[in-house]
Write a protein that holds these residues in place. Structure first.
Motif, PDB file in Angstrom:
ATOM      1  N   ALA A 145     -30.033  62.885 -57.189  1.00 16.37           N
ATOM      2  CA  ALA A 145     -31.438  62.996 -57.600  1.00 16.37           C
ATOM      3  C   ALA A 145     -31.998  64.332 -57.117  1.00 16.37           C
ATOM      4  O   ALA A 145     -31.583  64.853 -56.073  1.00 16.37           O
ATOM      5  CB  ALA A 145     -32.254  61.847 -57.017  1.00 16.37           C
ATOM      6  N   ILE A 146     -32.954  64.864 -57.869  1.00 18.02           N
ATOM      7  CA  ILE A 146     -33.589  66.137 -57.521  1.00 18.02           C
ATOM      8  C   ILE A 146     -35.096  65.988 -57.632  1.00 18.02           C
ATOM      9  O   ILE A 146     -35.604  65.448 -58.615  1.00 18.02           O
ATOM     10  CB  ILE A 146     -33.092  67.273 -58.437  1.00 18.02           C
ATOM     11  CG1 ILE A 146     -31.616  67.570 -58.149  1.00 18.02           C
ATOM     12  CG2 ILE A 146     -33.926  68.541 -58.243  1.00 18.02           C
ATOM     13  CD1 ILE A 146     -30.994  68.586 -59.088  1.00 18.02           C
ATOM     14  N   GLY A 147     -35.794  66.447 -56.618  1.00 20.74           N
ATOM     15  CA  GLY A 147     -37.253  66.492 -56.637  1.00 20.74           C
ATOM     16  C   GLY A 147     -37.684  67.646 -55.757  1.00 20.74           C
ATOM     17  O   GLY A 147     -37.297  67.709 -54.588  1.00 20.74           O
ATOM     18  N   VAL A 148     -38.425  68.585 -56.313  1.00 18.37           N
ATOM     19  CA  VAL A 148     -38.702  69.822 -55.588  1.00 18.37           C
ATOM     20  C   VAL A 148     -40.204  70.075 -55.484  1.00 18.37           C
ATOM     21  O   VAL A 148     -41.007  69.497 -56.206  1.00 18.37           O
ATOM     22  CB  VAL A 148     -38.023  71.040 -56.256  1.00 18.37           C
ATOM     23  CG1 VAL A 148     -36.526  70.792 -56.402  1.00 18.37           C
ATOM     24  CG2 VAL A 148     -38.646  71.357 -57.613  1.00 18.37           C
ATOM     25  N   ARG A 149     -40.520  70.958 -54.571  1.00 23.59           N
ATOM     26  CA  ARG A 149     -41.891  71.440 -54.424  1.00 23.59           C
ATOM     27  C   ARG A 149     -41.833  72.954 -54.272  1.00 23.59           C
ATOM     28  O   ARG A 149     -40.944  73.477 -53.582  1.00 23.59           O
ATOM     29  CB  ARG A 149     -42.542  70.812 -53.194  1.00 23.59           C
ATOM     30  CG  ARG A 149     -43.990  71.231 -52.983  1.00 23.59           C
ATOM     31  CD  ARG A 149     -44.611  70.496 -51.818  1.00 23.59           C
ATOM     32  NE  ARG A 149     -46.019  70.829 -51.647  1.00 23.59           N
ATOM     33  CZ  ARG A 149     -46.804  70.305 -50.716  1.00 23.59           C
ATOM     34  NH1 ARG A 149     -46.312  69.398 -49.882  1.00 23.59           N
ATOM     35  NH2 ARG A 149     -48.061  70.655 -50.620  1.00 23.59           N
ATOM     36  N   LEU A 150     -42.761  73.649 -54.903  1.00 26.98           N
ATOM     37  CA  LEU A 150     -42.858  75.096 -54.769  1.00 26.98           C
ATOM     38  C   LEU A 150     -44.256  75.453 -54.295  1.00 26.98           C
ATOM     39  O   LEU A 150     -45.243  74.927 -54.810  1.00 26.98           O
ATOM     40  CB  LEU A 150     -42.581  75.801 -56.101  1.00 26.98           C
ATOM     41  CG  LEU A 150     -41.125  76.054 -56.480  1.00 26.98           C
ATOM     42  CD1 LEU A 150     -40.424  74.764 -56.837  1.00 26.98           C
ATOM     43  CD2 LEU A 150     -41.034  77.028 -57.650  1.00 26.98           C
ATOM     44  N   SER A 151     -44.329  76.320 -53.316  1.00 31.22           N
ATOM     45  CA  SER A 151     -45.603  76.809 -52.808  1.00 31.22           C
ATOM     46  C   SER A 151     -45.496  78.326 -52.661  1.00 31.22           C
ATOM     47  O   SER A 151     -44.699  78.816 -51.857  1.00 31.22           O
ATOM     48  CB  SER A 151     -45.928  76.166 -51.455  1.00 31.22           C
ATOM     49  OG  SER A 151     -47.100  76.708 -50.895  1.00 31.22           O
ATOM     50  N   ARG A 152     -46.255  79.031 -53.484  1.00 38.15           N
ATOM     51  CA  ARG A 152     -46.162  80.512 -53.532  1.00 38.15           C
ATOM     52  C   ARG A 152     -44.704  80.945 -53.702  1.00 38.15           C
ATOM     53  O   ARG A 152     -44.237  81.889 -53.085  1.00 38.15           O
ATOM     54  CB  ARG A 152     -46.786  81.144 -52.292  1.00 38.15           C
ATOM     55  CG  ARG A 152     -48.257  80.780 -52.126  1.00 38.15           C
ATOM     56  CD  ARG A 152     -49.090  81.781 -51.340  1.00 38.15           C
ATOM     57  NE  ARG A 152     -48.440  82.431 -50.249  1.00 38.15           N
ATOM     58  CZ  ARG A 152     -48.744  82.258 -48.952  1.00 38.15           C
ATOM     59  NH1 ARG A 152     -49.696  81.401 -48.606  1.00 38.15           N
ATOM     60  NH2 ARG A 152     -48.130  82.935 -48.019  1.00 38.15           N
ATOM     61  N   TRP A 153     -43.989  80.193 -54.529  1.00 37.41           N
ATOM     62  CA  TRP A 153     -42.596  80.452 -54.888  1.00 37.41           C
ATOM     63  C   TRP A 153     -41.612  80.259 -53.739  1.00 37.41           C
ATOM     64  O   TRP A 153     -40.469  80.726 -53.807  1.00 37.41           O
ATOM     65  CB  TRP A 153     -42.431  81.823 -55.552  1.00 37.41           C
ATOM     66  CG  TRP A 153     -43.134  81.869 -56.866  1.00 37.41           C
ATOM     67  CD1 TRP A 153     -44.298  82.517 -57.138  1.00 37.41           C
ATOM     68  CD2 TRP A 153     -42.771  81.168 -58.058  1.00 37.41           C
ATOM     69  NE1 TRP A 153     -44.687  82.279 -58.441  1.00 37.41           N
ATOM     70  CE2 TRP A 153     -43.763  81.457 -59.037  1.00 37.41           C
ATOM     71  CE3 TRP A 153     -41.702  80.346 -58.414  1.00 37.41           C
ATOM     72  CZ2 TRP A 153     -43.716  80.949 -60.330  1.00 37.41           C
ATOM     73  CZ3 TRP A 153     -41.660  79.837 -59.696  1.00 37.41           C
ATOM     74  CH2 TRP A 153     -42.659  80.141 -60.636  1.00 37.41           C
ATOM     75  N   VAL A 154     -42.046  79.585 -52.686  1.00 36.24           N
ATOM     76  CA  VAL A 154     -41.106  79.150 -51.641  1.00 36.24           C
ATOM     77  C   VAL A 154     -40.824  77.659 -51.879  1.00 36.24           C
ATOM     78  O   VAL A 154     -41.757  76.862 -52.005  1.00 36.24           O
ATOM     79  CB  VAL A 154     -41.668  79.383 -50.224  1.00 36.24           C
ATOM     80  CG1 VAL A 154     -40.759  78.751 -49.173  1.00 36.24           C
ATOM     81  CG2 VAL A 154     -41.812  80.882 -49.970  1.00 36.24           C
ATOM     82  N   THR A 155     -39.561  77.319 -51.938  1.00 30.10           N
ATOM     83  CA  THR A 155     -39.154  75.965 -52.307  1.00 30.10           C
ATOM     84  C   THR A 155     -39.068  75.050 -51.091  1.00 30.10           C
ATOM     85  O   THR A 155     -38.836  75.499 -49.962  1.00 30.10           O
ATOM     86  CB  THR A 155     -37.785  75.976 -52.993  1.00 30.10           C
ATOM     87  OG1 THR A 155     -36.775  76.343 -52.027  1.00 30.10           O
ATOM     88  CG2 THR A 155     -37.752  76.966 -54.149  1.00 30.10           C
TER      89      THR A 155
END
Length: 216
Positions: A145-155
């Motif tokens: 499974a994959i679930g990601v978060r990006l904040s100012r292009w930092v993962t």
């Protein structure tokens, strides 16, 4: 090639994993650490992605049932639906700065899938994608499974690859909100349990190849 630091954290409670990610994301944004991959396992926990954090309809077990089984429940702050983590599942949290040349969230998810497809191929397993669905599949069963978060292009957040996971615990949820497909593991497919250290090494190698990184 950009350097990659690999942190093997062992068995980490989910809330501690969230705190570690927050710390590393802040440091990556500040430029005080290079790209970092955290590899760990979690005690049994069900996590709710932003898609369903106001709803528990995909959690099939009651709080009492979860408590009796020792399974925690958390809002994860990542994309996606509901998922399960537990011992025997390799969880990877890449803390990567995608600037300046990888600023494409969709491609980032596809690249993570590619890493895990290659890991499976190394064990002779033909894994792939399903149109319209995220994750890595073997036939009609999801192995990662994959679930990601990006904040100012930092993962942050990332992937969960079932190695020797207790697949029975997936019966407590509708995995990723998909009711008509199953879940599997490397152990179940292979008929034997691969060594977690070997799977970790394969993940690191393929992640470096796909993302153009070199272990520092």
């Amino acid at each position: 090639m950009k350097p990659l630091v690999v942190r093997r954290a062992g068995l980490v409670p989910y809330d501690a994993g969230l705190a570690l990610q927050a710390e590393l994301v802040a440091a990556r944004k500040a430029g005080t650490i290079p790209d970092t991959l955290v590899l760990l396992e979690h005690p049994p926990v069900i996590t709710l992605g932003v898609k369903v954090r106001q709803s528990r309809e995909h959690v099939l077990a009651s709080d009492e049932q979860l408590g009796a089984l020792g399974v925690a429940l958390f809002e994860a702050g990542r994309g996606g639906d509901v998922t399960y983590h537990g011992p025997g599942q390799l969880v990877g949290y890449p803390i990567l700065d995608l600037k300046p040349d990888r600023m494409d969230a969709h491609k980032y998810v596809r690249d993570l899938e590619e890493v895990l497809i290659r890991v499976c191929a190394g064990y002779g397993i033909e894994a792939g994608r399903k149109p319209g669905l995220t994750g890595v599949w073997v036939g009609e069963e999801k192995v990662a499974a994959i679930g990601v978060r990006l904040s100012r292009w930092v993962t942050s957040h990332g992937f969960a690859l079932n190695v020797t996971t207790n697949l029975g615990h997936f019966g407590l949820i509708v995995p990723c909100g998909i009711a008509d497909r199953g879940v599997t593991s490397l152990e179940r497919i292979l008929g034997t349990a691969p060594a977690m250290a070997d799977v970790e090494a394969a993940v690191v190698g393929h992640l470096c190849a796909v993302f153009g990184l070199d272990v520092a």
